[in-house]
Every structure is written in structure tokens, then in C-alpha cells.
Design a protein around this motif. Structure first.
Motif, PDB file in Angstrom:
ATOM      1  N   THR A 131       0.845  -1.200   0.000  1.00 30.68           N
ATOM      2  CA  THR A 131       0.000   0.000   0.000  1.00 30.68           C
ATOM      3  C   THR A 131       0.880   1.250   0.000  1.00 30.68           C
ATOM      4  O   THR A 131       0.667   2.189  -0.775  1.00 30.68           O
ATOM      5  CB  THR A 131      -0.923  -0.015   1.230  1.00 30.68           C
ATOM      6  N   LYS A 132       1.887   1.238   0.861  1.00 26.36           N
ATOM      7  CA  LYS A 132       2.815   2.372   0.939  1.00 26.36           C
ATOM      8  C   LYS A 132       3.520   2.588  -0.400  1.00 26.36           C
ATOM      9  O   LYS A 132       3.606   3.709  -0.902  1.00 26.36           O
ATOM     10  CB  LYS A 132       3.820   2.089   2.062  1.00 26.36           C
ATOM     11  N   GLU A 133       4.001   1.507  -0.978  1.00 25.86           N
ATOM     12  CA  GLU A 133       4.707   1.610  -2.258  1.00 25.86           C
ATOM     13  C   GLU A 133       3.780   2.191  -3.330  1.00 25.86           C
ATOM     14  O   GLU A 133       4.192   3.021  -4.149  1.00 25.86           O
ATOM     15  CB  GLU A 133       5.208   0.217  -2.681  1.00 25.86           C
ATOM     16  N   THR A 134       2.509   1.783  -3.259  1.00 25.76           N
ATOM     17  CA  THR A 134       1.567   2.221  -4.291  1.00 25.76           C
ATOM     18  C   THR A 134       1.194   3.694  -4.103  1.00 25.76           C
ATOM     19  O   THR A 134       1.151   4.461  -5.070  1.00 25.76           O
ATOM     20  CB  THR A 134       0.321   1.310  -4.287  1.00 25.76           C
ATOM     21  N   VAL A 135       0.944   4.117  -2.872  1.00 27.40           N
ATOM     22  CA  VAL A 135       0.666   5.545  -2.640  1.00 27.40           C
ATOM     23  C   VAL A 135       1.871   6.373  -3.107  1.00 27.40           C
ATOM     24  O   VAL A 135       1.716   7.408  -3.763  1.00 27.40           O
ATOM     25  CB  VAL A 135       0.344   5.822  -1.153  1.00 27.40           C
ATOM     26  N   ASN A 136       3.068   5.890  -2.814  1.00 26.31           N
ATOM     27  CA  ASN A 136       4.262   6.645  -3.212  1.00 26.31           C
ATOM     28  C   ASN A 136       4.416   6.754  -4.728  1.00 26.31           C
ATOM     29  O   ASN A 136       5.060   7.688  -5.214  1.00 26.31           O
ATOM     30  CB  ASN A 136       5.524   6.025  -2.589  1.00 26.31           C
ATOM     31  N   ARG A 137       3.814   5.828  -5.467  1.00 25.76           N
ATOM     32  CA  ARG A 137       3.875   5.928  -6.926  1.00 25.76           C
ATOM     33  C   ARG A 137       3.230   7.221  -7.412  1.00 25.76           C
ATOM     34  O   ARG A 137       3.552   7.734  -8.478  1.00 25.76           O
ATOM     35  CB  ARG A 137       3.160   4.745  -7.609  1.00 25.76           C
ATOM     36  N   ALA A 138       2.272   7.719  -6.643  1.00 25.02           N
ATOM     37  CA  ALA A 138       1.576   8.952  -7.038  1.00 25.02           C
ATOM     38  C   ALA A 138       2.551  10.114  -7.190  1.00 25.02           C
ATOM     39  O   ALA A 138       2.268  11.085  -7.892  1.00 25.02           O
ATOM     40  CB  ALA A 138       0.491   9.292  -6.028  1.00 25.02           C
ATOM     41  N   TYR A 139       3.692  10.025  -6.495  1.00 22.96           N
ATOM     42  CA  TYR A 139       4.671  11.109  -6.575  1.00 22.96           C
ATOM     43  C   TYR A 139       5.711  10.870  -7.656  1.00 22.96           C
ATOM     44  O   TYR A 139       6.587  11.707  -7.867  1.00 22.96           O
ATOM     45  CB  TYR A 139       5.374  11.280  -5.222  1.00 22.96           C
ATOM     46  N   GLU A 140       5.644   9.732  -8.298  1.00 29.76           N
ATOM     47  CA  GLU A 140       6.718   9.375  -9.222  1.00 29.76           C
ATOM     48  C   GLU A 140       6.237   9.246 -10.652  1.00 29.76           C
ATOM     49  O   GLU A 140       7.034   9.097 -11.554  1.00 29.76           O
ATOM     50  CB  GLU A 140       7.327   8.013  -8.820  1.00 29.76           C
TER      51      GLU A 140
ATOM     52  N   GLU B 119      -0.555   5.784 -15.296  1.00 29.71           N
ATOM     53  CA  GLU B 119       0.429   4.764 -14.931  1.00 29.71           C
ATOM     54  C   GLU B 119       0.295   4.386 -13.454  1.00 29.71           C
ATOM     55  O   GLU B 119       0.452   3.229 -13.075  1.00 29.71           O
ATOM     56  CB  GLU B 119       1.860   5.246 -15.213  1.00 29.71           C
ATOM     57  N   GLY B 120      -0.002   5.371 -12.628  1.00 24.27           N
ATOM     58  CA  GLY B 120      -0.174   5.102 -11.193  1.00 24.27           C
ATOM     59  C   GLY B 120      -1.369   4.197 -10.948  1.00 24.27           C
ATOM     60  O   GLY B 120      -1.316   3.258 -10.149  1.00 24.27           O
ATOM     61  N   VAL B 121      -2.471   4.472 -11.643  1.00 24.16           N
ATOM     62  CA  VAL B 121      -3.672   3.642 -11.487  1.00 24.16           C
ATOM     63  C   VAL B 121      -3.397   2.232 -12.020  1.00 24.16           C
ATOM     64  O   VAL B 121      -3.814   1.241 -11.430  1.00 24.16           O
ATOM     65  CB  VAL B 121      -4.886   4.296 -12.189  1.00 24.16           C
ATOM     66  N   ARG B 122      -2.645   2.147 -13.124  1.00 20.39           N
ATOM     67  CA  ARG B 122      -2.290   0.833 -13.671  1.00 20.39           C
ATOM     68  C   ARG B 122      -1.443   0.052 -12.650  1.00 20.39           C
ATOM     69  O   ARG B 122      -1.669  -1.130 -12.400  1.00 20.39           O
ATOM     70  CB  ARG B 122      -1.498   1.016 -14.973  1.00 20.39           C
ATOM     71  N   PHE B 123      -0.485   0.742 -12.036  1.00 18.98           N
ATOM     72  CA  PHE B 123       0.361   0.111 -11.003  1.00 18.98           C
ATOM     73  C   PHE B 123      -0.519  -0.366  -9.847  1.00 18.98           C
ATOM     74  O   PHE B 123      -0.392  -1.489  -9.357  1.00 18.98           O
ATOM     75  CB  PHE B 123       1.404   1.128 -10.518  1.00 18.98           C
ATOM     76  N   GLU B 124      -1.439   0.509  -9.413  1.00 20.18           N
ATOM     77  CA  GLU B 124      -2.348   0.146  -8.314  1.00 20.18           C
ATOM     78  C   GLU B 124      -3.112  -1.134  -8.658  1.00 20.18           C
ATOM     79  O   GLU B 124      -3.217  -2.053  -7.840  1.00 20.18           O
ATOM     80  CB  GLU B 124      -3.336   1.284  -8.061  1.00 20.18           C
ATOM     81  N   ARG B 125      -3.671  -1.173  -9.866  1.00 19.37           N
ATOM     82  CA  ARG B 125      -4.495  -2.323 -10.262  1.00 19.37           C
ATOM     83  C   ARG B 125      -3.691  -3.615 -10.215  1.00 19.37           C
ATOM     84  O   ARG B 125      -4.147  -4.648  -9.714  1.00 19.37           O
ATOM     85  CB  ARG B 125      -5.051  -2.066 -11.677  1.00 19.37           C
ATOM     86  N   ARG B 126      -2.438  -3.553 -10.720  1.00 18.25           N
ATOM     87  CA  ARG B 126      -1.597  -4.755 -10.739  1.00 18.25           C
ATOM     88  C   ARG B 126      -1.297  -5.221  -9.306  1.00 18.25           C
ATOM     89  O   ARG B 126      -1.364  -6.410  -8.997  1.00 18.25           O
ATOM     90  CB  ARG B 126      -0.285  -4.482 -11.488  1.00 18.25           C
TER      91      ARG B 126
END
Ligand code: HXC
Length: 257
Positions: A207-216, A221-228
Motif C-alpha cells: 500500500t505504501k509503495e503504491t501511494v508513493n507511486r503517485a509522486y513518481e 500509470e499510477g492507477v495501472r500500477f495500483e491495479r496490478r
């Protein structure tokens, strides 16, 4: 490792690190940074630790990088030693990391707090990036993280004027998750940390890694990462247990698997 500038203890499944250079308002010198990185890394590698709390004293979380240590350095010194790059290790921590900030969080202190996953502030907290008064600018991520957290206008004002903001302003701006009375700061931080540590650690890490994707990355792409990552959670024991416990009207027993 025997630490001299920080205090480290374990409370149940929470790791607590207290910055402890009272004579310098917890200014981040090289030794403190090394010890902090070591302690955070040790907790991060310990599967029994589900959350880490980082705090300072009532007067100061940390009043910045150590100005007296930096003052004599040349450009070649800071380039060759790659000054402060090692601090990035704190932001790479996989275990959830909470900053409990009382008093001053200035310069590198504010930057350190922003490297944590969220900031709980005592009502006496003061945040600022006063480096411009020293003839430099933030150098441990402040120009980037503060801008993402509070937006360009306020970040620009903070970095260009060096003024401090109090806890209310920091909460309004989205820099801190919430404010608590300073006397209850550690207790509230430990309560939040225990609640997190009682969840599934791998799920919390994902969860932490995925929230942090929002900054990167971009939104799509962030939503795609979340879904995976979300889909992958269905391969875990803890997803089965969490949803089964709900249907059976009982508390889940996560196994961190
Ligand atoms: C080294 C520090 C320090 C610091 C405080 N001290 N901050 N030493 N580096 N960042 C020391 C003081 O020199 C003093 O030691 C003791 O701590 C107590 O501080 P006082 O100033 O006497 O306390 P007070 O009057 O209450 O003022 C508190 C304060 C002030 C407003 C927080 O200390 C202050 O302005 N500190 C500097 C804040 C700052 O500029 N931070 C950014 C650092 S640069 P002695 O021995 O004299 O009693 C930075 C850059 C990051 O972080 C990367 C970019 C290069």
C-alpha cells in the motif's frame, strides 16, 4: 551498534527512534545520520516490526542539518562525499514510518519528516526551510517534497523567505496528517503505529509503495500500477483471512503472508 545520538527501542511490534542531540536541537550531523540510517535499516529488515516511529524532543524534532559541520566544507568536499545522498535511504524504507514532530522541524529536519510516510504534529510544531538565510537552499529533497506536499506557491514562499509555519498552517496546507496536543504526541503516534503494525505487513508495504507511486508517475500509470498490485494481493493468505474474518464477523488474524 551502540548509538550515541539516537535512542532506539522496541515497543511490541513498533520500533521507536528518538533523535537525541539535545545540545544541538537534534541537528543532523554525519554521525546522527549514519546512526539513524542504521537503526531504520535494522527495523526495516526485522519482520517482527510492523511500523517505525521517528521523533525528537519536545523543543525540537530536528533544527536542520548541522550547520557547524557544513560551514567549512568546499564544493569539492560536498561533491566527493556526495553530501546527504545517503539520507535517501530513509525514504526507501519499506516498513511504514511515521514522523512525530514536536517543536522545530527546520531545514533538514523538515526534509527528514517529509521523507516519512506521514507527519503527526504536536500543537507546538514549527516547520520551515530556512536554508536561504545561510546562503544555500534545501538539499535533502525539500524543494521537491515540500512543493509536492503543499503546492508551488507556499513551497516557494517558504523556501525563498525562510519563514516558519506553525502546526495549524501545516495542517491546512496538507503537510501534516493531523495535530495533537504536544503532551499526547508520542502516545498518539504509538497508537497509530500499533494500529498499522497490527495489519498485514506485506499488504501495508504494498500500500505504501503504491501511494508513493503517485509522486513518481502519471495518473494513468499510477492507477495501472495500483491495479496490478491490488490484483496480486489476492495471492496472499492475508487477503483470504481479512475477507473471511469479515464474513464470519470476527477479527482477522494476519500472518504476514
Ligand atoms: C548546528 C545548531 C543547529 C543547526 C541549532 N543548533 N540548530 N547547531 N546546526 N542546524 C545549536 C545552536 O548553535 C545552539 O548551540 C543550540 O543548538 C541551541 O540553539 P539556539 O539557537 O541557542 O536555540 P534557540 O535560540 O531556541 O533557537 C532555536 C532555533 C535556532 C530557531 C531552531 O537554533 C536556529 O535557527 N537554528 C538553525 C535552523 C536552521 O537554519 N536550519 C537549517 C540548517 S541547514 P550552542 O552551542 O551555540 O549553544 C539545512 C540544510 C540541509 O538543514 C541541506 C542543504 C545544504
Amino acid at each position: 551498534m551502540a548509538y550515541e545520538t539516537i535512542l532506539v527501542e522496541t515497543r511490541g511490534n513498533v520500533g521507536l527512534i528518538t533523535l537525541n542531540r539535545p545540545e544541538a536541537l537534534n541537528a543532523l550531523n554525519n554521525q546522527l545520520l549514519d546512526e539513524l540510517i542504521e537503526a531504520v535499516g535494522t527495523f526495516d529488515a526485522d519482520p517482527a516490526i510492523g511500523c517505525i516511529v521517528l521523533t525528537g524532543s519536545e523543543k525540537a524534532f530536528a533544527a536542520g542539518a548541522d550547520i557547524k559541520e557544513m560551514q567549512p566544507k568546499s564544493y569539492m568536499d560536498v561533491f566527493k562525499e556526495d553530501l546527504f545522498t545517503k539520507a535517501d535511504r530513509i525514504a526507501e524504507t519499506r516498513t511504514p514510518l511515521i514522523a512525530a514532530v514536536s517543536g522545530y522541524a527546520l531545514g533538514g529536519g523538515c526534509e527528514l519528516a517529509m521523507m516519512c510516510d506521514f507527519i503527526l504534529a504536536g500543537d507546538n510544531a514549527k516547520f520551515g526551510q530556512p536554508e536561504i538565510n545561510l546562503g544555500v537552499m534545501p538539499g535533502i529533497g525539500g524543494t521537491q517534497r515540500l512543493t509536492r506536499l503543499v503546492g508551488k506557491s507556499k513551497a516557494m514562499e517558504m523556501c525563498l523567505t525562510g519563514r516558519m509555519m506553525n502546526a495549524e498552517e501545516a495542517e491546512r496546507a496538507g503537510l501534516v496528517s493531523r495535530i495533537v496536543p504536544k503532551g499526547e504526541l508520542l502516545e498518539e503516534a504509538m497508537k497509530a503505529a500499533s494500529a498499522i503494525a497490527d495489519k498485514s505487513l506485506p499488504i501495508a508495504m504494498m500500500t505504501k509503495e503504491t501511494v508513493n507511486r503517485a509522486y513518481e508517475t502519471t495518473l494513468s500509470e499510477g492507477v495501472r500500477f495500483e491495479r496490478r498490485v491490488f490484483h496480486s494481493m489476492f495471492a496472499t493468505h492475508d487477503q483470504k483471512e481479512g475477507m473471511t474474518a469479515f464474513t464470519e464477523k470476527r477479527e482477522p488474524k494476519f500472518k504476514d503472508e
